[in-house]
Each structure stands twice: as C-alpha cells, then as structure tokens.
Design a protein around this motif. Sequence first.
Motif, PDB file in Angstrom:
ATOM      1  N   ALA A  21       7.756 -17.994 -24.246  1.00 46.34           N
ATOM      2  CA  ALA A  21       6.542 -17.501 -24.307  1.00 46.34           C
ATOM      3  C   ALA A  21       5.866 -17.540 -25.913  1.00 46.34           C
ATOM      4  O   ALA A  21       4.763 -18.136 -26.045  1.00 46.34           O
ATOM      5  N   LEU A  22       6.664 -17.672 -26.820  1.00 45.82           N
ATOM      6  CA  LEU A  22       6.375 -17.781 -28.201  1.00 45.82           C
ATOM      7  C   LEU A  22       6.001 -19.274 -28.476  1.00 45.82           C
ATOM      8  O   LEU A  22       5.120 -19.450 -29.060  1.00 45.82           O
ATOM      9  N   ALA A  23       6.911 -20.046 -27.988  1.00 42.32           N
ATOM     10  CA  ALA A  23       6.839 -21.599 -28.167  1.00 42.32           C
ATOM     11  C   ALA A  23       5.469 -21.982 -27.689  1.00 42.32           C
ATOM     12  O   ALA A  23       4.516 -22.847 -28.188  1.00 42.32           O
ATOM     13  N   PHE A  24       5.327 -21.486 -26.359  1.00 43.21           N
ATOM     14  CA  PHE A  24       3.956 -21.892 -25.542  1.00 43.21           C
ATOM     15  C   PHE A  24       2.969 -21.477 -26.222  1.00 43.21           C
ATOM     16  O   PHE A  24       1.840 -22.116 -26.408  1.00 43.21           O
ATOM     17  N   ALA A  25       2.918 -20.249 -27.051  1.00 33.86           N
ATOM     18  CA  ALA A  25       1.814 -19.792 -27.753  1.00 33.86           C
ATOM     19  C   ALA A  25       1.521 -20.558 -28.975  1.00 33.86           C
ATOM     20  O   ALA A  25       0.244 -20.931 -29.273  1.00 33.86           O
ATOM     21  N   GLN A  26       2.576 -20.976 -29.559  1.00 33.99           N
ATOM     22  CA  GLN A  26       2.548 -21.747 -30.682  1.00 33.99           C
ATOM     23  C   GLN A  26       1.816 -23.318 -30.213  1.00 33.99           C
ATOM     24  O   GLN A  26       1.059 -23.686 -31.095  1.00 33.99           O
ATOM     25  N   ALA A  27       2.337 -23.723 -29.506  1.00 32.57           N
ATOM     26  CA  ALA A  27       1.763 -25.067 -28.845  1.00 32.57           C
ATOM     27  C   ALA A  27       0.145 -25.147 -28.255  1.00 32.57           C
ATOM     28  O   ALA A  27      -0.504 -25.757 -28.473  1.00 32.57           O
ATOM     29  N   ASP A  28      -0.011 -23.751 -28.082  1.00 28.03           N
ATOM     30  CA  ASP A  28      -1.595 -23.674 -27.263  1.00 28.03           C
ATOM     31  C   ASP A  28      -2.381 -23.366 -28.602  1.00 28.03           C
ATOM     32  O   ASP A  28      -3.719 -23.294 -28.613  1.00 28.03           O
ATOM     33  N   LYS A  29      -1.685 -22.873 -29.897  1.00 26.60           N
ATOM     34  CA  LYS A  29      -2.566 -22.677 -30.820  1.00 26.60           C
ATOM     35  C   LYS A  29      -3.276 -23.869 -31.473  1.00 26.60           C
ATOM     36  O   LYS A  29      -2.391 -24.928 -31.782  1.00 26.60           O
ATOM     37  N   PRO A  30      -4.595 -24.021 -31.887  1.00 26.54           N
ATOM     38  CA  PRO A  30      -5.137 -25.357 -32.373  1.00 26.54           C
ATOM     39  C   PRO A  30      -4.613 -25.542 -33.781  1.00 26.54           C
ATOM     40  O   PRO A  30      -4.419 -24.571 -34.835  1.00 26.54           O
ATOM     41  N   VAL A  31      -4.826 -26.885 -34.043  1.00 24.77           N
ATOM     42  CA  VAL A  31      -4.410 -27.179 -35.496  1.00 24.77           C
ATOM     43  C   VAL A  31      -5.730 -27.308 -36.138  1.00 24.77           C
ATOM     44  O   VAL A  31      -6.626 -27.783 -35.806  1.00 24.77           O
ATOM     45  N   LYS A  32      -5.874 -26.441 -37.216  1.00 20.93           N
ATOM     46  CA  LYS A  32      -6.668 -26.099 -38.118  1.00 20.93           C
ATOM     47  C   LYS A  32      -7.003 -27.320 -39.341  1.00 20.93           C
ATOM     48  O   LYS A  32      -5.998 -27.442 -40.018  1.00 20.93           O
ATOM     49  N   ILE A  33      -8.072 -27.819 -39.212  1.00 20.53           N
ATOM     50  CA  ILE A  33      -8.359 -28.809 -40.232  1.00 20.53           C
ATOM     51  C   ILE A  33      -9.478 -28.247 -41.151  1.00 20.53           C
ATOM     52  O   ILE A  33     -10.663 -27.722 -40.780  1.00 20.53           O
ATOM     53  N   GLY A  34      -8.982 -27.844 -42.360  1.00 20.92           N
ATOM     54  CA  GLY A  34      -9.847 -26.999 -43.412  1.00 20.92           C
ATOM     55  C   GLY A  34     -10.983 -28.352 -44.065  1.00 20.92           C
ATOM     56  O   GLY A  34     -10.281 -29.082 -44.877  1.00 20.92           O
ATOM     57  N   LEU A  69      -7.182 -29.884 -31.912  1.00 19.28           N
ATOM     58  CA  LEU A  69      -7.939 -29.631 -33.208  1.00 19.28           C
ATOM     59  C   LEU A  69      -8.963 -28.839 -33.303  1.00 19.28           C
ATOM     60  O   LEU A  69      -9.800 -28.849 -32.435  1.00 19.28           O
ATOM     61  N   SER A  70      -9.195 -28.059 -34.454  1.00 18.55           N
ATOM     62  CA  SER A  70     -10.317 -27.541 -34.602  1.00 18.55           C
ATOM     63  C   SER A  70     -10.792 -27.593 -36.077  1.00 18.55           C
ATOM     64  O   SER A  70      -9.805 -28.004 -37.143  1.00 18.55           O
ATOM     65  N   MET A  71     -11.813 -27.300 -36.569  1.00 15.00           N
ATOM     66  CA  MET A  71     -12.256 -27.495 -37.847  1.00 15.00           C
ATOM     67  C   MET A  71     -12.858 -26.179 -38.469  1.00 15.00           C
ATOM     68  O   MET A  71     -13.586 -25.359 -37.985  1.00 15.00           O
ATOM     69  N   VAL A  72     -12.728 -26.014 -39.729  1.00 14.00           N
ATOM     70  CA  VAL A  72     -13.196 -24.912 -40.490  1.00 14.00           C
ATOM     71  C   VAL A  72     -13.887 -25.517 -42.052  1.00 14.00           C
ATOM     72  O   VAL A  72     -13.163 -26.171 -42.419  1.00 14.00           O
ATOM     73  N   VAL A  73     -15.170 -25.099 -42.215  1.00 17.88           N
ATOM     74  CA  VAL A  73     -15.558 -25.696 -43.393  1.00 17.88           C
ATOM     75  C   VAL A  73     -15.910 -24.706 -44.440  1.00 17.88           C
ATOM     76  O   VAL A  73     -16.210 -23.577 -44.267  1.00 17.88           O
ATOM     77  N   ALA A  74     -15.759 -24.915 -45.760  1.00 17.39           N
ATOM     78  CA  ALA A  74     -15.980 -24.268 -46.887  1.00 17.39           C
ATOM     79  C   ALA A  74     -16.641 -25.129 -47.769  1.00 17.39           C
ATOM     80  O   ALA A  74     -16.435 -26.384 -48.274  1.00 17.39           O
TER      81      ALA A  74
END
Length: 405
Positions: A21-34, A69-74
Amino acid sequence: MTYRFALKRLALAATLAFGPALAFAQADKPVKIGVTTAIQLQIGRDTRDGAQLAIDEINAKGGVLGRKLSMVVADETEDPEKGISAIKKLTGDEKVDVLVGGYTSGVVLAQVPHIAASKTIYLNVGAASPAINAKVKQDYETNKYIFRVGPINSLHLARSQVGYMTGFLKGELGLKKIAVVGESAKWVQDLLPVLKKGATEGGLEVVMAETFDTGTTNFSPLLSKIKNSGAEYLLVILSHASSDVFAKQWYDARIPVPYGGIDVKSQDADFFQRVGGKSIGEVATNFIVRAPLSPRTIPFLDAFKQHYNREPVYTGNGAYDAVYTYAEAVTRAKSFDTNAVIKELEKTDMPVTVGRLQFDENHDVKAGPGLVNVLFAQWQEGGKRVIVWPKELRTGSYILPPWLK
C-alpha cells in the motif's frame, strides 16, 4: 518469546501488510517540479509555461516511471534575497523533487549554497555567468546538483559575438571600427575582456568600450558619444537595462551606426510592436527562432504558440528542455534517487529544441557545431525575424536601418 523479538515480529507483519500500500501511495504521488523565476517578466512567464507544456506532454504519455508530474512556482523577482526565499519555499515547504529556473546570474549565485544544502537537482535555464557552474568542479560533492541546460554561458556567448564581429561584420560587411557598450552587471564583466581581445585579434578596432547603469533611462549622452566615436557598428550587451528605451532613442536620434549583439528583452516576440517598429535593423542574439535547429524545434514552437498564443523567448524552450532532460534521466536511471539521476544527467546526449544537449565536467551546457549554438536574428519590416548569422543557418539578407540606406 522475548519482548524485543515480539516487536520485530510485529514490525515484519506490518511491513508485509502495508508495504504494497505504501509503495502504491508513493507511485501515485506526483513528481513535483519547482519553478523559480522572475514571473513578472516574459522571461519568467515563458519559463513557467515552457515547463508546463513539457509536463502536460509527458503526463499525456503516462508520466515518468508511472508517476505524473506537477508544478509549483515561486517568484524570485530579480532580487537575491527573494531568490533565496523562493528556493527555501520550494525545497523546504513544497519539498519539490527538482528545480527549474533562473534568470539573473547574481540571484542564482546567491541561491547556489541553499540549493546545495537542500540536495535538490537544479536545472538553470536563464542565468549565463560561468561562475555558477564553476562551483561544481571546485567542490563536486557539495555542488553536484547544479546543471545549466541553457543558455550557453557568457564566455561561450562572448566567443559567438567575436565570431559574429570577425566573420560577419568584418568578413562579409567589410566593417573595421566598432563600439561596445553594456550594462553594469556580473555577466557583462565576464564578457567585455573576451570581446575586446577577440575583436582586436580579429582585425577590428574597438573605438569605444563602456558600461552604464542598468537603471539608465536617458541614453542621449551615450548615443552622442557613439555617434562621434567613428564606430561603424555598435555591439550591445543588455539584459536588465531598458532595451525598449534604448531602441526608441537610437531610432528617434537617427544614429548613423547600426547595432546588435546580446539584447535579451529584444528577444521577446512582441518587441518590434512594443517599440513601434523602432528596432528595425537591430540584430539580436537569439537561441531559438523558426528554423530547423533540431527535430524538436518546430514542433515545440507550434505547440507553445497553440497553447499560449505567443512565441517564447529562450527560457521558454530552456524550461521545456529541462523538464524533458530530467524525465529522460529518471527513465534511464529507473529511479528518482537524486544521486542516480545526477549520474544519468551527466551522460545526457539528446536532441533538444535548440540543438543537441550535452554537459561538460562543470555540468554546463556544451556549445559548438552539432550542439547548441547562438543565432543572430535581425528585426525587419513588419516584425519579421531573419537569421543573418551563422551563414549555414541564414534565412534572409541583412538590411540597414532605413536612414542609412
């Protein structure tokens, strides 16, 4: 059964029960591009939008190793302190997986220690000072996270300007005397000695070489000095100074000296319209215009125009290339582990929008034939941009400003 042994049994059972379940949750987590950039400038908006375009394309194909992938802008503005705050926000609060951005070399140099401390990969797409990437060789273990996808560094830029001066201005146009003016900034300080030396060794006479404050709004004294210097051509080095004001005042004064060189804001797709056509005849160093620089060039330009209804400046394609470069390194590494990805980034050899990307021992983008090169594009009637140098990529003929014809 001892108490300690019982605890181990429970821990093992929990791992077996919840591990998948933990592995699945990690795989489901988006990769954050800052994305850290000066968002109030087109340089910054194109960084953000170029990165988003790449993210959308990659996600449409299933993401990277099964993760979207997802994006966060600063917003780092053009201030070192705000730049540091942007890095801390992205790496500390947002815990991004990779950083993409940069514009002002002074800001990036201030950010480097904080990037290194966060142990987060940083893909620079805007700042040109070679001092940034020199830190990688000086202390690899500390600064191995720093890469420059673009632009080519200011020393490479200087050499390209020398090639333009000696190969085109002297070799093709037959000019002999030039003036060189630039803004007071770190990256210009890196450039000037190389430009003067290269021009002189190439048989050109440098009749004037000066810098001016980036806040200058009245260029009349400088333009008068250029006019009286005997220069046949003016090479400019502008990024933070007002290119709009300079172009308008040059045009309105009918200065009998054509100009060109590194003029970052004149790379904006709307620059010609913005200055009322008064940049006609200016030759601006560029990295991407509509020409077959690689198989990725035209498709990227078409997609960017379709999505955002404008043409990008160099940070737009740089951010787009940076996201793809990171994604492909992760794919080759078969892991998101930072050290594993760094090793694959170091092996990068791939087509990007402006040529072919490879990194040197400083994690700096390599420049030269078959790799990434500088284009010299001239603003002509109607806001058309024509590549006049290098010769092998030329798309039109050089013109003089209207009052010099």
